[in-house]
Design a protein around this motif. Structure first.
Motif, short mmCIF file in Angstrom:
data_model
loop_
_atom_site.label_atom_id
_atom_site.label_comp_id
_atom_site.label_asym_id
_atom_site.label_seq_id
_atom_site.Cartn_x
_atom_site.Cartn_y
_atom_site.Cartn_z
N HIS A 249 -33.50 -0.04 18.25
CA HIS A 249 -32.45 0.79 18.85
C HIS A 249 -31.50 -0.07 19.69
O HIS A 249 -30.29 0.14 19.69
N TYR A 250 -32.07 -1.05 20.39
CA TYR A 250 -31.22 -1.96 21.17
C TYR A 250 -30.32 -2.77 20.24
O TYR A 250 -29.13 -2.96 20.51
N GLY A 251 -30.90 -3.25 19.14
CA GLY A 251 -30.10 -4.02 18.18
C GLY A 251 -28.95 -3.21 17.62
O GLY A 251 -27.83 -3.72 17.44
N ILE A 254 -26.26 -2.88 20.42
CA ILE A 254 -25.50 -4.12 20.59
C ILE A 254 -24.55 -4.35 19.43
O ILE A 254 -23.42 -4.83 19.59
N SER A 255 -24.98 -3.99 18.22
CA SER A 255 -24.11 -4.12 17.04
C SER A 255 -22.87 -3.25 17.19
O SER A 255 -21.76 -3.65 16.83
N LEU A 256 -23.06 -2.04 17.72
CA LEU A 256 -21.93 -1.14 17.93
C LEU A 256 -20.98 -1.66 19.01
O LEU A 256 -19.76 -1.53 18.91
N GLU A 257 -21.54 -2.28 20.05
CA GLU A 257 -20.72 -2.79 21.16
C GLU A 257 -19.95 -4.04 20.78
O GLU A 257 -18.80 -4.22 21.21
N PHE A 263 -27.65 -10.20 15.06
CA PHE A 263 -28.83 -10.09 15.93
C PHE A 263 -29.75 -8.98 15.44
O PHE A 263 -30.98 -9.13 15.42
N LEU A 264 -29.18 -7.86 15.02
CA LEU A 264 -29.98 -6.77 14.47
C LEU A 264 -30.70 -7.23 13.21
O LEU A 264 -31.88 -6.91 13.00
#
Length: 580
Positions: A249-251, A254-257, A263-264
């Protein structure tokens, strides 16, 4: 002065000063150190003890923001004990705060030199190296004022490198960690840049990096650094507790940001099945998280993320707290629908379980394309293209010429307009660029084959080489393209390149003068920056040329600048000549 201080031992006074510092009372600490110094002077203690007290007073002044006073105390410390590295270190810290970076670097370099000759303490040297790195990773064009490469011995032992990395990460100097692991994205290109790329990073926690870098930093270098650190053994322990969400979920977040998915991808490829399919506090898997947000799902990035998760075996049949699987949140006409279909049921007909009364969010009356009803969905995944690319990856080293030919054929296919094929072409270009970057020479056969690529793709290779500062390879492929096409198709690619920095970089690599001039000539023809840095250019040329050849090099570059009017000012005299 408190009379009790006069009766106390030096060590007792230092202990009290240390306690005052911990409370943040730096003025009190300074006064106590001053009392201790008076006691030490009256007692005629040795120079080492007196130097130590001057060093502590220097630190106290530093903490009070009185940097000039701090330098004075550090100077007295050095005078009392010139063979003690900490005196130079304290002066360097104060010079750094006064933004006198060259002076600071000289102090830190002297600290390393003295430490290597005397105490040889790795922990001290790690501090000194870390401060040097903290300056060179941020300040541009320092090579004109100080040659760090010649003045400081590069750290060689793995133990020292690990200690330096730990010091940088402990002080949250992630820009410095990036400098020594990845290279100089910003700052001055000294040999320390990228020197630790293979260093063990087992004592670094990547969560600290992710928590203490901005979105822009993550986008520019942070995520790339995180991947490199993890590859080198860095920790990702207690991720859920430290980041307050699971890694997938964090990945996605971060991909969206950052609009970057590397990284994902790395997290997905290194996570277990349970980690890939874990749920957040709302009970949603990564797939549910994407499909429930229509703003994300409607974007190209959202579609890419969805495919990425499915391709990495994130389960599509897991139910959320409402008892629904992810496909139940999309319409059968959406692109996401075909992506989320279970592998065992690649048809457009609704599974029976979706026809229950519970599936209120599904519009079963939505029209289904007649060409796909009751048939297997035909996915244009370019399987043959993908298989050929995978084969090329394995043969690129041992059979470079033939592999390049195959890669170029893949890139030139025009009747495959699928998103999958575009992704494969992107990977082909990256593989070609990486291969060229890793060798100083390419055969004429390869260079001519590359020239058959569309200009858009050829330019990407050029931009990759510029980014990695592979000037020798860049020179060959640009000139070969000019020979083949007889025109400058990429006449502006060098518009952001400062020619003086190129000369400096090539000089460090011991490239012959004739080759340097050839590369400079190519860059000038393609619009590089000359007029903004003429003084720097003058300095660079003086460094690389023997005295009797300096005028020749100047004249050649001057002639080139006249041939390219865009490099000239509105004045009639060549700007380059004006600086001599």
């Amino acid at each position: 002065m408190d009379s009790s201080y006069g009766q106390a031992s030096i060590e007792s006074l230092k202990q009290k000063a240390s306690e005052a510092e911990k409370r943040g009372n730096h003025k009190e600490a300074l006064n106590i150190y001053s009392d201790a110094l008076r006691v030490a002077t009256r007692s005629k203690l040795n120079n080492i003890e007196i130097a130590n007290l001057h060093c502590w007073r220097s630190k106290a002044y530093h903490n009070l923001g009185k940097y000039t006073k701090s330098i004075e105390e550090a100077t007295e410390c050095i005078k009392q004990c010139p063979k003690w590295a900490m005196g130079y270190y304290r002066e360097g810290m104060a010079q750094k705060m006064l933004k006198k970076f060259v002076n600071a670097l000289q102090c830190f370099i002297k600290s390393i030199e003295v430490s290597q000759q005397t105490d040889k303490k790795t922990s001290y040297q790690a501090y000194f190296y870390a401060e040097i790195i903290s300056i060179v990773c941020k300040i541009e064009d320092l090579e004109e004022s100080i040659d760090v490469d010649k003045m400081v011995q590069k750290p060689e032992s793995d133990k020292l490198k690990e200690a330096i990395l730990q010091q940088l990460s402990t002080t949250q100097n992630w820009n410095g960690v990036s400098y020594v692991i990845i290279g100089n994205i910003t700052g001055t290109d000294f040999e320390l840049a990228g020197l630790f790329s293979k260093c063990c990073c087992r004592k670094i926690n990547v969560c600290d990096l992710l928590k203490n870098t901005s979105t822009k930093q993550k986008k520019d270098w942070g995520l790339k650094l995180a991947i490199e650190l993890l590859k080198n053994g860095a920790l990702l322990d207690n991720f859920e507790s430290e980041m307050q969400q699971n890694r997938i979920h964090y990945g996605i977040q971060i991909s969206l940001e950052t609009v970057k998915v590397d990284f994902l991808k790395y997290l997905l490829s290194t996570s277990s099945s349970s980690q890939r399919n874990s749920v957040d506090i709302k009970g949603d898997t990564g797939l549910h998280f994407i499909v429930k947000s229509k703003d994300i799902l409607s974007t190209t990035l959202g579609d890419t993320l969805l495919r990425l998760l499915v391709n990495h075996e994130c389960e599509v049949n897991i139910k959320d707290r409402s008892g629904k699987i992810s496909i139940e949140y999309v319409k059968n006409t959406d692109t996401a629908y075909s992506v989320l279909l279970p592998k065992s049921d690649k048809t457009v007909i609704f599974p029976e379980k979706l026809k229950t009364t519970e599936s209120k969010n599904i519009d079963e009356s939505a029209p289904v394309p007649s060409s796909t009803v009751g048939k297997e969905v035909i996915f244009n995944t370019c399987r043959k293209c993908r298989a050929l690319f995978v084969k090329c990856k394995s043969t690129i080293i041992r059979d470079t010429a033939n592999t390049f030919t195959e890669l170029i054929k893949l890139c030139k296919i025009e009747n495959h307009n699928s998103e999958k094929h575009t992704e494969i072409v992107d990977k082909c270009i990256t593989l070609i660029s990486d291969s060229i970057e890793q060798t100083d020479s390419c055969s004429l056969e390869i260079l001519r084959a590359l020239c058959s690529l569309p200009n858009k793709l050829y330019r990407r290779i050029i931009e990759d080489l510029v980014k990695q500062r592979k000037w020798l390879q860049l020179n060959r492929i640009v000139n070969e393209h000019w020979k083949e096409s007889n025109e400058y198709c990429f006449a502006d690619f060098a518009k952001n390149i400062a020619v003086d920095s190129v000369i400096t970089h090539l000089t460090k690599k011991d490239v012959p003068q004739e080759i340097i001039f050839e590369i400079v000539s190519m860059l000038i023809h393609n619009g590089c920056i000359l007029h903004n840095g003429t003084k720097s250019l003058s300095f660079s040329i003086k460094r690389i040329t023997r005295k009797n050849q300096e005028s020749i090099m100047r004249r050649k570059i001057c002639e080139l600048s006249i041939m390219k009017p865009s490099l000239m000012s509105t004045q009639t005299t060549c700007l380059f000549c004006q600086v001599f």
